[in-house]
Design an enzyme around this catalytic site. Sequence first.
Site, PDB file in Angstrom:
ATOM      1  N   THR A 125      -1.562  15.141  -6.726  1.00  0.00           N
ATOM      2  CA  THR A 125      -2.659  14.272  -6.295  1.00  0.00           C
ATOM      3  C   THR A 125      -2.365  12.806  -6.622  1.00  0.00           C
ATOM      4  O   THR A 125      -1.653  12.512  -7.596  1.00  0.00           O
ATOM      5  CB  THR A 125      -3.952  14.708  -7.014  1.00  0.00           C
ATOM      6  OG1 THR A 125      -4.954  13.719  -6.819  1.00  0.00           O
ATOM      7  CG2 THR A 125      -3.764  14.894  -8.518  1.00  0.00           C
ATOM      8  N   ASP A 126      -2.975  11.919  -5.850  1.00  0.00           N
ATOM      9  CA  ASP A 126      -2.832  10.487  -6.158  1.00  0.00           C
ATOM     10  C   ASP A 126      -3.521  10.125  -7.479  1.00  0.00           C
ATOM     11  O   ASP A 126      -3.288   9.045  -8.027  1.00  0.00           O
ATOM     12  CB  ASP A 126      -3.373   9.617  -5.008  1.00  0.00           C
ATOM     13  CG  ASP A 126      -4.847   9.836  -4.695  1.00  0.00           C
ATOM     14  OD1 ASP A 126      -5.493  10.697  -5.322  1.00  0.00           O
ATOM     15  OD2 ASP A 126      -5.364   9.131  -3.797  1.00  0.00           O
ATOM     16  N   GLU A 127      -4.382  11.026  -7.981  1.00  0.00           N
ATOM     17  CA  GLU A 127      -5.098  10.711  -9.230  1.00  0.00           C
ATOM     18  C   GLU A 127      -4.152  10.603 -10.422  1.00  0.00           C
ATOM     19  O   GLU A 127      -4.542  10.064 -11.460  1.00  0.00           O
ATOM     20  CB  GLU A 127      -6.178  11.765  -9.510  1.00  0.00           C
ATOM     21  CG  GLU A 127      -7.248  11.760  -8.455  1.00  0.00           C
ATOM     22  CD  GLU A 127      -8.562  12.380  -8.898  1.00  0.00           C
ATOM     23  OE1 GLU A 127      -8.779  12.548 -10.111  1.00  0.00           O
ATOM     24  OE2 GLU A 127      -9.359  12.697  -8.003  1.00  0.00           O
ATOM     25  N   TYR A 153      -8.803  16.411 -15.552  1.00  0.00           N
ATOM     26  CA  TYR A 153      -8.197  16.967 -14.328  1.00  0.00           C
ATOM     27  C   TYR A 153      -6.892  16.253 -13.995  1.00  0.00           C
ATOM     28  O   TYR A 153      -5.832  16.882 -13.853  1.00  0.00           O
ATOM     29  CB  TYR A 153      -9.171  16.870 -13.146  1.00  0.00           C
ATOM     30  CG  TYR A 153      -8.484  17.003 -11.799  1.00  0.00           C
ATOM     31  CD1 TYR A 153      -7.951  18.222 -11.392  1.00  0.00           C
ATOM     32  CD2 TYR A 153      -8.325  15.902 -10.950  1.00  0.00           C
ATOM     33  CE1 TYR A 153      -7.290  18.336 -10.162  1.00  0.00           C
ATOM     34  CE2 TYR A 153      -7.677  16.013  -9.732  1.00  0.00           C
ATOM     35  CZ  TYR A 153      -7.155  17.234  -9.342  1.00  0.00           C
ATOM     36  OH  TYR A 153      -6.500  17.347  -8.140  1.00  0.00           O
ATOM     37  N   LYS A 157      -2.911  17.561 -13.982  1.00  0.00           N
ATOM     38  CA  LYS A 157      -2.027  17.535 -12.807  1.00  0.00           C
ATOM     39  C   LYS A 157      -0.766  16.713 -13.114  1.00  0.00           C
ATOM     40  O   LYS A 157       0.335  17.068 -12.684  1.00  0.00           O
ATOM     41  CB  LYS A 157      -2.765  16.930 -11.600  1.00  0.00           C
ATOM     42  CG  LYS A 157      -3.911  17.757 -11.065  1.00  0.00           C
ATOM     43  CD  LYS A 157      -3.489  19.081 -10.440  1.00  0.00           C
ATOM     44  CE  LYS A 157      -2.742  18.931  -9.138  1.00  0.00           C
ATOM     45  NZ  LYS A 157      -2.458  20.264  -8.519  1.00  0.00           N
TER      46      LYS A 157
HETATM   47  P1  NAD Z   1     -10.016  24.179  -4.331  1.00  0.00           P
HETATM   48  O1  NAD Z   1     -10.716  24.053  -5.641  1.00  0.00           O
HETATM   49  O2  NAD Z   1     -10.793  24.166  -3.078  1.00  0.00           O
HETATM   50  O3  NAD Z   1      -9.129  25.511  -4.333  1.00  0.00           O
HETATM   51  C1  NAD Z   1      -8.399  25.931  -5.435  1.00  0.00           C
HETATM   52  C2  NAD Z   1      -8.000  27.386  -5.220  1.00  0.00           C
HETATM   53  O4  NAD Z   1      -7.178  27.782  -6.312  1.00  0.00           O
HETATM   54  C3  NAD Z   1      -9.192  28.344  -5.173  1.00  0.00           C
HETATM   55  O5  NAD Z   1      -9.048  29.249  -4.108  1.00  0.00           O
HETATM   56  C4  NAD Z   1      -9.113  29.066  -6.509  1.00  0.00           C
HETATM   57  O6  NAD Z   1      -9.624  30.398  -6.478  1.00  0.00           O
HETATM   58  C5  NAD Z   1      -7.608  29.054  -6.766  1.00  0.00           C
HETATM   59  N1  NAD Z   1      -7.274  29.170  -8.181  1.00  0.00           N
HETATM   60  C6  NAD Z   1      -7.819  28.477  -9.214  1.00  0.00           C
HETATM   61  N2  NAD Z   1      -7.277  28.890 -10.381  1.00  0.00           N
HETATM   62  C7  NAD Z   1      -6.357  29.841 -10.063  1.00  0.00           C
HETATM   63  C8  NAD Z   1      -5.465  30.622 -10.834  1.00  0.00           C
HETATM   64  N3  NAD Z   1      -5.399  30.515 -12.169  1.00  0.00           N
HETATM   65  N4  NAD Z   1      -4.648  31.487 -10.194  1.00  0.00           N
HETATM   66  C9  NAD Z   1      -4.707  31.629  -8.847  1.00  0.00           C
HETATM   67  N5  NAD Z   1      -5.553  30.926  -8.082  1.00  0.00           N
HETATM   68  C10 NAD Z   1      -6.368  30.032  -8.677  1.00  0.00           C
HETATM   69  O7  NAD Z   1      -8.926  23.005  -4.340  1.00  0.00           O
HETATM   70  P2  NAD Z   1      -8.374  22.109  -3.147  1.00  0.00           P
HETATM   71  O8  NAD Z   1      -9.261  20.936  -2.978  1.00  0.00           O
HETATM   72  O9  NAD Z   1      -8.034  22.972  -1.987  1.00  0.00           O
HETATM   73  O10 NAD Z   1      -7.024  21.569  -3.824  1.00  0.00           O
HETATM   74  C11 NAD Z   1      -5.827  22.332  -3.728  1.00  0.00           C
HETATM   75  C12 NAD Z   1      -4.714  21.593  -4.431  1.00  0.00           C
HETATM   76  O11 NAD Z   1      -4.544  20.307  -3.851  1.00  0.00           O
HETATM   77  C13 NAD Z   1      -4.997  21.346  -5.921  1.00  0.00           C
HETATM   78  O12 NAD Z   1      -3.786  21.529  -6.626  1.00  0.00           O
HETATM   79  C14 NAD Z   1      -5.441  19.891  -5.988  1.00  0.00           C
HETATM   80  O13 NAD Z   1      -5.087  19.325  -7.221  1.00  0.00           O
HETATM   81  C15 NAD Z   1      -4.634  19.291  -4.857  1.00  0.00           C
HETATM   82  N6  NAD Z   1      -5.229  18.127  -4.169  1.00  0.00           N
HETATM   83  C16 NAD Z   1      -6.500  18.166  -3.693  1.00  0.00           C
HETATM   84  C17 NAD Z   1      -7.007  17.074  -2.996  1.00  0.00           C
HETATM   85  C18 NAD Z   1      -8.398  17.080  -2.417  1.00  0.00           C
HETATM   86  O14 NAD Z   1      -8.846  16.049  -1.909  1.00  0.00           O
HETATM   87  N7  NAD Z   1      -9.123  18.182  -2.435  1.00  0.00           N
HETATM   88  C19 NAD Z   1      -6.202  15.935  -2.795  1.00  0.00           C
HETATM   89  C20 NAD Z   1      -4.899  15.933  -3.324  1.00  0.00           C
HETATM   90  C21 NAD Z   1      -4.414  17.033  -3.993  1.00  0.00           C
HETATM   91  O1  DAU Z   2      -7.680  11.820  -4.724  1.00  0.00           O
HETATM   92  C1  DAU Z   2      -7.447  13.186  -4.665  1.00  0.00           C
HETATM   93  C2  DAU Z   2      -8.528  13.932  -5.410  1.00  0.00           C
HETATM   94  O2  DAU Z   2      -9.706  13.855  -4.619  1.00  0.00           O
HETATM   95  C3  DAU Z   2      -8.154  15.380  -5.683  1.00  0.00           C
HETATM   96  O3  DAU Z   2      -7.053  15.413  -6.554  1.00  0.00           O
HETATM   97  C4  DAU Z   2      -9.329  16.148  -6.296  1.00  0.00           C
HETATM   98  O4  DAU Z   2      -8.997  17.521  -6.432  1.00  0.00           O
HETATM   99  C5  DAU Z   2     -10.514  16.011  -5.367  1.00  0.00           C
HETATM  100  O5  DAU Z   2     -11.646  16.658  -5.924  1.00  0.00           O
HETATM  101  C6  DAU Z   2     -10.832  14.533  -5.103  1.00  0.00           C
HETATM  102  O6  DAU Z   2     -11.320  13.902  -6.320  1.00  0.00           O
HETATM  103  P1  DAU Z   2     -12.565  12.886  -6.311  1.00  0.00           P
HETATM  104  O7  DAU Z   2     -13.115  12.842  -7.675  1.00  0.00           O
HETATM  105  O8  DAU Z   2     -12.192  11.617  -5.655  1.00  0.00           O
HETATM  106  O9  DAU Z   2     -13.537  13.699  -5.285  1.00  0.00           O
HETATM  107  P2  DAU Z   2     -15.111  13.990  -5.311  1.00  0.00           P
HETATM  108  O10 DAU Z   2     -15.450  14.573  -3.984  1.00  0.00           O
HETATM  109  O11 DAU Z   2     -15.531  14.715  -6.531  1.00  0.00           O
HETATM  110  O12 DAU Z   2     -15.732  12.520  -5.391  1.00  0.00           O
HETATM  111  C7  DAU Z   2     -15.422  11.528  -4.424  1.00  0.00           C
HETATM  112  C8  DAU Z   2     -16.131  10.250  -4.843  1.00  0.00           C
HETATM  113  O13 DAU Z   2     -17.552  10.443  -4.669  1.00  0.00           O
HETATM  114  C9  DAU Z   2     -15.939   9.891  -6.301  1.00  0.00           C
HETATM  115  O14 DAU Z   2     -15.860   8.478  -6.421  1.00  0.00           O
HETATM  116  C10 DAU Z   2     -17.213  10.386  -6.987  1.00  0.00           C
HETATM  117  C11 DAU Z   2     -18.255  10.259  -5.892  1.00  0.00           C
HETATM  118  N1  DAU Z   2     -19.341  11.268  -5.931  1.00  0.00           N
HETATM  119  C12 DAU Z   2     -18.994  12.592  -5.959  1.00  0.00           C
HETATM  120  C13 DAU Z   2     -19.949  13.569  -6.013  1.00  0.00           C
HETATM  121  C14 DAU Z   2     -19.587  15.030  -6.065  1.00  0.00           C
HETATM  122  C15 DAU Z   2     -20.667  10.870  -5.901  1.00  0.00           C
HETATM  123  O15 DAU Z   2     -20.972   9.679  -5.828  1.00  0.00           O
HETATM  124  N2  DAU Z   2     -21.616  11.845  -5.929  1.00  0.00           N
HETATM  125  C16 DAU Z   2     -21.326  13.169  -5.999  1.00  0.00           C
HETATM  126  O16 DAU Z   2     -22.260  14.016  -6.055  1.00  0.00           O
END
Ligand code: NAD
Ligand code: DAU
Length: 339
Positions: A125-127, A153, A157
């Site tokens: 992730t970019d985080e 988190y 990562k």
């Molecule tokens: P998500 O939370 O929707 O899905 C995570 C999945 O992993 C779920 O199906 C969960 O059951 C499974 N999981 C959790 N713990 C596990 C374990 N111990 N063993 C096997 N399976 C397990 O997450 P997402 O948003 O789809 O993110 C997927 C990946 O992409 C993550 O690694 C996250 O860090 C990365 N990522 C997410 C975003 C985003 O915007 N959502 C952006 C950049 C990177």
């Molecule tokens: O940048 C990549 C990341 O993006 C991934 O690595 C993470 O897995 C993914 O969850 C996401 O992280 P964020 O923290 O950016 O996503 P989230 O949807 O939780 O929040 C997006 C923005 O919105 C953040 O600035 C917090 C804000 N927010 C979020 C929630 C859930 C609110 O203002 N209100 C809310 O209820």
Amino acid sequence: MTTIVTGGAGFIGSNFIFYMLKKHPEERIICVDKLTYAGNLSTLASVMDNPNFRFVKADICDESAIDQLFVEEHPDVVVNFAAESHVDRSIKDPNIFLQTNIMGTANLMNVARKYGVQRFHQVSTDEVYGDLPLDRPDLFFTEETPIHTSSPYSSSKAAADLLVLAYHRTYGLPVTISRCSNNYGSYQFPEKLIPLMFIDATENRPLPVYGEGLNVRDWLYVEDHCQAIDLILQNGRVGEVYNIGGHNEMRNIDIVKIICQTLGKPESLIEHVTDRKGHDRRYAIDPTKIHNELGWLPETNFKDGIAETLKWYQDNQDWWQQIINGDYQKYYEKMYANR
Ligand code: NAD
Ligand code: DAU
């Protein structure tokens, strides 16, 4: 070619499985997922009967289960999406993040080393780069930006990324890492900003914007992320990190207003609530490397992507209602009780 996709019952992993089965129908995909609260097996219903797809319920931290799977399937590639992914949960309870995101990744790599794979791809992730100031729009995250994390988190990562690079340098494991910005699209769990606001607005509940809502995220349509990972698997250089992002920075408050507008809901639903602890201000990816080396560019602009996404949530009310009422967690028993 057999690919293990971990975390494939979650948001991005499931979209990646759909993408791969369509794009490379001759390849076999094995989904490994623990089905935590964030995993929803019903999301994969449309591919469950595909002969090139297999679902295995397992924890990536479970060494013997992963070892057994390698013996059975001889995977060529592992793509590790499995993670605890929600920043707010990591602030409340960090331990499971360390367990899954760090130890789980190490466990997968140990088994991958033992049997050998062509590629171990870590979805990061970019985080891991921390955040950028709001008043410096000229700054972007490149692959050279130092790791500088804010939340449990992102720290977990980042730790995993460092381990992945160490396994490459020390043991020669053929790894790649992608670091993507915020994804949006279908099947995102409704704890994340866009689906949460969609559901709350649909149900005329207050829309909880953290602080002033001025934090900036760089939004990318999930299919563009999937395509980028596919390109990295095909042509990415082993040992390299690739940033993925589409230069689409938006303030949270503006996203929430778009959702209100699209659904015909009043902005008076917006409620400013206590800010997230350690809240990252701005994320912004410089995707020059993946563009220059692999020719990747995002295909979906935000206007079309968000319209498509909100329509998907409108058309798939059953999917998110089952999450809200908890029924989605019974799906595994229903599907697998007699298998
Ligand atoms: P998500 O939370 O929707 O899905 C995570 C999945 O992993 C779920 O199906 C969960 O059951 C499974 N999981 C959790 N713990 C596990 C374990 N111990 N063993 C096997 N399976 C397990 O997450 P997402 O948003 O789809 O993110 C997927 C990946 O992409 C993550 O690694 C996250 O860090 C990365 N990522 C997410 C975003 C985003 O915007 N959502 C952006 C950049 C990177
Ligand atoms: O940048 C990549 C990341 O993006 C991934 O690595 C993470 O897995 C993914 O969850 C996401 O992280 P964020 O923290 O950016 O996503 P989230 O949807 O939780 O929040 C997006 C923005 O919105 C953040 O600035 C917090 C804000 N927010 C979020 C929630 C859930 C609110 O203002 N209100 C809310 O209820």
